[in-house]
Design an enzyme around this catalytic site. Structure first.
Site, PDB file in Angstrom:
ATOM      1  N   LYS A 249       0.853  -1.197   0.000  1.00  0.00           N
ATOM      2  CA  LYS A 249       0.000   0.000   0.000  1.00  0.00           C
ATOM      3  C   LYS A 249       0.882   1.239   0.000  1.00  0.00           C
ATOM      4  O   LYS A 249       1.916   1.271   0.697  1.00  0.00           O
ATOM      5  CB  LYS A 249      -0.901  -0.033   1.242  1.00  0.00           C
ATOM      6  CG  LYS A 249      -1.939   1.080   1.303  1.00  0.00           C
ATOM      7  CD  LYS A 249      -2.834   0.907   2.534  1.00  0.00           C
ATOM      8  CE  LYS A 249      -3.919   1.969   2.625  1.00  0.00           C
ATOM      9  NZ  LYS A 249      -4.783   1.779   3.830  1.00  0.00           N
TER      10      LYS A 249
ATOM     11  N   SER B 155      -9.768   1.877   2.937  1.00  0.00           N
ATOM     12  CA  SER B 155      -8.881   2.611   2.073  1.00  0.00           C
ATOM     13  C   SER B 155      -7.861   1.735   1.340  1.00  0.00           C
ATOM     14  O   SER B 155      -7.257   2.195   0.369  1.00  0.00           O
ATOM     15  CB  SER B 155      -8.137   3.673   2.877  1.00  0.00           C
ATOM     16  OG  SER B 155      -7.275   3.075   3.825  1.00  0.00           O
TER      17      SER B 155
ATOM     18  N   SER C  77      -9.865  -0.488   7.146  1.00  0.00           N
ATOM     19  CA  SER C  77      -9.286  -0.355   5.804  1.00  0.00           C
ATOM     20  C   SER C  77      -8.601  -1.580   5.231  1.00  0.00           C
ATOM     21  O   SER C  77      -8.296  -1.596   4.039  1.00  0.00           O
ATOM     22  CB  SER C  77      -8.302   0.809   5.776  1.00  0.00           C
ATOM     23  OG  SER C  77      -9.017   1.986   5.566  1.00  0.00           O
TER      24      SER C  77
END
Ligand code: GLN
Length: 485
Positions: free
Chosen positions: A79, A154, A178
């Site tokens: 990420k 997210s 997330s």
């Protein structure tokens, strides 16, 4: 084999360890897959092809020399809020568009030491604020199961990428859901570890008392393998904990005798999608058939979780994001007459609307005169939420809930309604508030869109969660389905 990219970590490892395949072949297969499906999914902000090929060759040399750890030579995506030395780390924000960290996050360093191969960095909601990956300053990511739908957020880029076989696994971060919510939306496995289990050093901070890094994988075995590799105390993160790291693969036994499950009624509230309720009830029946006992119970303070989260997370965010002033790193507005104007314009142009909304909420909640009424009160209710979990988990080994009250929603459907967007995390937020671990596993489909089941446990009970998840996985094949791309 041209479909090497579709293997799990443990399958790929077996081929690598027995020299049936080289890391370079695995990596090329994944890079070709990325080139083919990225134009549809848009899961990645950066693809690090050269670095990956170099790391794959190194891994092959290492394996030749007899050192093949479970993650050695296996391609991963990270990420884009974890620092990667020499590789742009943007948090999907204009503010960090050109930020190239001079150091690695501890988790990245740990993977490097094991000979992992990084193929790129994944898209996310800007600074991890959001539930659909539509808050990325660059582009939205699409759900591989239906390109018109969101992948969750997210960590939507990480989840979509794993579901689309763009990497064998990915790392995500979870502040209020997330990792788990996008895992649920994309039908992959996502684990948010106990607060302090995994080092946050080098993770760009959103809400420091809630943030935790964890794996997104194709199955539960892979989740255990990644947890073995990223867990542990880090002297550089004072909130990481000195608890021994077990071998999580020992928890992978398909037997649930004596396991006591609790089902909190607050997570099955009116308004949840009927198919989601049906899928979780069906899963509970399976778990009972495998020997677990199921008890209905109540976590009475759950109804305050959303409010508490949206005081605490923005408050911490407003403090953490104060560092982006255009001076130290990242975007800098250059045509200002004064230092104040430079700071103002840097933040005006560097941050997107959701980030600004959080900064305003947080600054307000922390301001003199309001601090006691909002922040302090939220911290007190936080203790009550934690106490609910402590009490329930005294006599239950884990709690079972849906990961999200609905299946994925359409791209664009909730962007103009922040409250609707915030509600997609009602089932996951309280876990971060309490600091406990939770996993999301594939548990069905409705109208072709995935449903996730969440298991929550006591602090440092990741093994118990993996055991239950693994047992469930043995008798279902949800995790084996792949989207048609
Ligand atoms: N969706 C939640 C938020 O917007 C949680 C995000 C996260 O876990 N990083 O804050």
């Amino acid at each position: 084999m041209d479909s090497l990219y579709s293997l799990t970590i443990h399958e790929a490892h077996r081929l690598l360890a027995t020299r049936q395949v080289r890391s370079l072949e695995l990596t090329k297969s994944v890079l070709a897959r990325l080139a083919r499906v990225e134009p549809k999914i848009h899961a990645c902000v950066t693809i690090t092809e050269e670095l990956a090929l170099r790391q794959a060759e190194e891994a092959d040399r290492r394996i030749q020399a007899g050192d093949c750890q479970p993650l050695t030579g296996v391609p991963v995506l990270i990420k884009d809020n974890m620092c990667t030395q020499g590789v742009r780390t943007t948090c999907s924000s204009r503010m960090l568009d050109n930020f190239v960290p001079p150091y690695n996050a501890t988790v990245v360093e740990m993977l490097n030491r094991l000979g992992a191969v990084m193929v790129g960095k994944t898209n996310m909601d800007e600074f991890a604020m959001g539930s659909s990956t539509e808050n990325s300053a660059f582009f939205p990511t699409h759900n591989p199961w239906d390109l018109g739908y969101v992948p969750g957020g997210s960590s939507g880029g990480s989840a979509a990428a794993v579901a689309a076989d763009e990497a064998f696994y990915a790392l995500g971060s979870d502040t209020g859901g997330s990792i788990r919510q996008p895992a649920g939306f994309c039908s992959v496995v996502g684990l948010k570890p106990t607060y302090g289990r995994v080092s946050r050093y080098g993770l760009v901070a959103f809400a420091s008392s809630l943030d935790q890094i964890g794996p997104l994988t194709k199955d539960v075995t892979d989740c255990a393998l990644v947890m073995n590799s990223i867990s542990g105390h880090d002297p550089r993160d004072s909130t990481s904990i000195r608890e021994p790291v077990p071998d999580y693969t020992h928890a992978l036994v398909s037997d649930l005798k004596g396991v006591r499950l609790g089902v909190p009624e607050e997570y099955f509230a009116p308004g949840m999608q009927e198919e989601v309720r049906g899928a979780i009830e069906a899963a509970l029946a399976e778990l009972r058939r495998m020997g677990a006992t199921v008890e209905r119970l109540s976590l009475p303070h759950t109804r305050y979780a959303l409010a508490v989260y949206y005081i605490i997370a923005p408050s911490e965010a407003s403090a953490n994001l104060a560092r982006y002033d255009g001076v130290k790193y990242g975007y800098s507005y250059r045509d200002a007459g004064t230092i104040w104007e430079a700071t103002e314009k840097t933040r005006q142009f560097g941050f997107g609307p959701e980030v600004k909304r959080r900064i305003m909420l947080g600054t307000y909640a922390l301001s003199a005169g309001y601090y006691d009424a909002y922040y302090l009160k939220a911290q007190k209710v936080r203790s009550l939420i934690r106490r609910d979990f402590d009490q329930a988990l005294e006599h239950c080994d884990a709690l079972v809930t849906p990961t999200s009250p609905t299946v994925p929603f359409k791209l664009g459907q909730r962007v103009d309604d922040p409250l609707q967007m915030y509600l997609s995390d009602v089932c996951t937020l309280s876990v971060n508030i309490a600091g406990i671990p939770a996993i999301s596993i594939p548990a069905g489909f409705a109208g072709g869109l995935p449903i996730g089941m969440q298991l929550m446990g006591r602090p440092f009970s990741e093994e118990t969660l993996l055991r239950i998840a693994f047992a469930y996985e043995q008798i279902t094949d949800w995790h084996k389905r792949r989207p048609a791309l």
